[in-house]
Design a protein around this motif. Structure first.
Motif, PDB file in Angstrom:
ATOM      1  N   LYS A  43       0.836  -1.208   0.000  1.00 45.53           N
ATOM      2  CA  LYS A  43       0.000   0.000   0.000  1.00 45.53           C
ATOM      3  C   LYS A  43       0.873   1.261   0.000  1.00 45.53           C
ATOM      4  O   LYS A  43       0.533   2.249  -0.658  1.00 45.53           O
ATOM      5  N   PHE A  67       1.624  10.302  -3.744  1.00 47.65           N
ATOM      6  CA  PHE A  67       1.291  10.726  -2.382  1.00 47.65           C
ATOM      7  C   PHE A  67       2.541  10.728  -1.513  1.00 47.65           C
ATOM      8  O   PHE A  67       3.283   9.755  -1.469  1.00 47.65           O
ATOM      9  N   LYS A 122       1.366   6.800  -6.896  1.00 48.72           N
ATOM     10  CA  LYS A 122       0.342   7.799  -7.211  1.00 48.72           C
ATOM     11  C   LYS A 122       0.807   9.217  -6.898  1.00 48.72           C
ATOM     12  O   LYS A 122       0.099  10.173  -7.167  1.00 48.72           O
ATOM     13  N   GLN A 131       2.059   1.616  -3.562  1.00 46.93           N
ATOM     14  CA  GLN A 131       0.979   2.089  -4.436  1.00 46.93           C
ATOM     15  C   GLN A 131       0.719   3.581  -4.243  1.00 46.93           C
ATOM     16  O   GLN A 131       0.532   4.317  -5.216  1.00 46.93           O
ATOM     17  N   GLN A 132       0.721   4.017  -2.992  1.00 47.09           N
ATOM     18  CA  GLN A 132       0.510   5.441  -2.722  1.00 47.09           C
ATOM     19  C   GLN A 132       1.674   6.272  -3.264  1.00 47.09           C
ATOM     20  O   GLN A 132       1.466   7.364  -3.792  1.00 47.09           O
TER      21      GLN A 132
END
Length: 183
Positions: free
Chosen positions: A53, A62, A60, A56-57
């Motif tokens: 996670k 983040f 993106k 993945q963030q």
């Protein structure tokens, strides 16, 4: 380099930035999760899911304001998801003993790594267990715990206070049993 910079590197496509974060945090994160779920394989799966996670963030774009509490927030949420899915319900010791908190702080400092202390912590509700593990094992501040668990700062303070009171009762009872004192 700061952890947040490694997250920025992930957003630029530098996948090796995750390796550094895993290297830094795998062991403490695994220790935290294992203490919550009490299962080696499940703990490893949750840690892997947490890092996935994070990756993945990062992909993106983040970048959290503070990486460490954010990471523990993800792991805590993964544990909560597991408990929800598994429908694991246990009865918890809820008797509160109103005593000086300083006494239990001293007990925690002296006995932190002893197995019976971990067993005593495991008797607490998941909420109390999480805040105490984050505070005393992961050394997060109250504010970082609030960020990690997405709860108000005063709730953190209350849960730590209540958890310590319950823990003190459990430890005192265990000491009585160990000394052969019967009621």
């Amino acid at each position: 380099m700061q952890d947040e910079e490694y997250m920025r590197q992930l957003s630029y496509g530098n996948d090796s930035a995750l390796d550094t974060l895993v290297f830094r945090y795998h062991k403490p994160l695994y220790g935290y999760v294992y203490r919550l779920v009490q299962d080696e394989k499940l703990a490893e799966d949750i840690v892997q899911d947490t890092f996935m996670k994070i990756y993945q963030q990062g992909q993106k774009g983040f970048v959290p304001d503070s990486f460490k509490p954010w990471m523990y927030k993800i792991a805590s949420n993964c544990c909560k998801d597991y408990w929800r899915k598994a429908s694991t319900k246990r009865e918890y010791f809820t008797d509160e003993i109103v005593e000086d908190q300083g006494k239990v702080y001293n007990i925690i400092e002296r006995q932190l790594e002893r197995q019976w202390m971990i067993d005593a912590l495991d008797q607490l509700s998941p909420d109390y267990r999480m805040v105490l593990y984050l505070r005393f094992y992961q050394e997060l501040t109250y504010a970082e715990i609030a960020l990690a668990l997405e709860i108000p700062l005063n709730t953190v303070k209350t849960w730590i206070s209540r958890g310590l009171k319950q823990l003190e009762g459990i430890v005192i009872e265990d000491e009585r049993k160990g000394a052969g004192v019967n009621e």
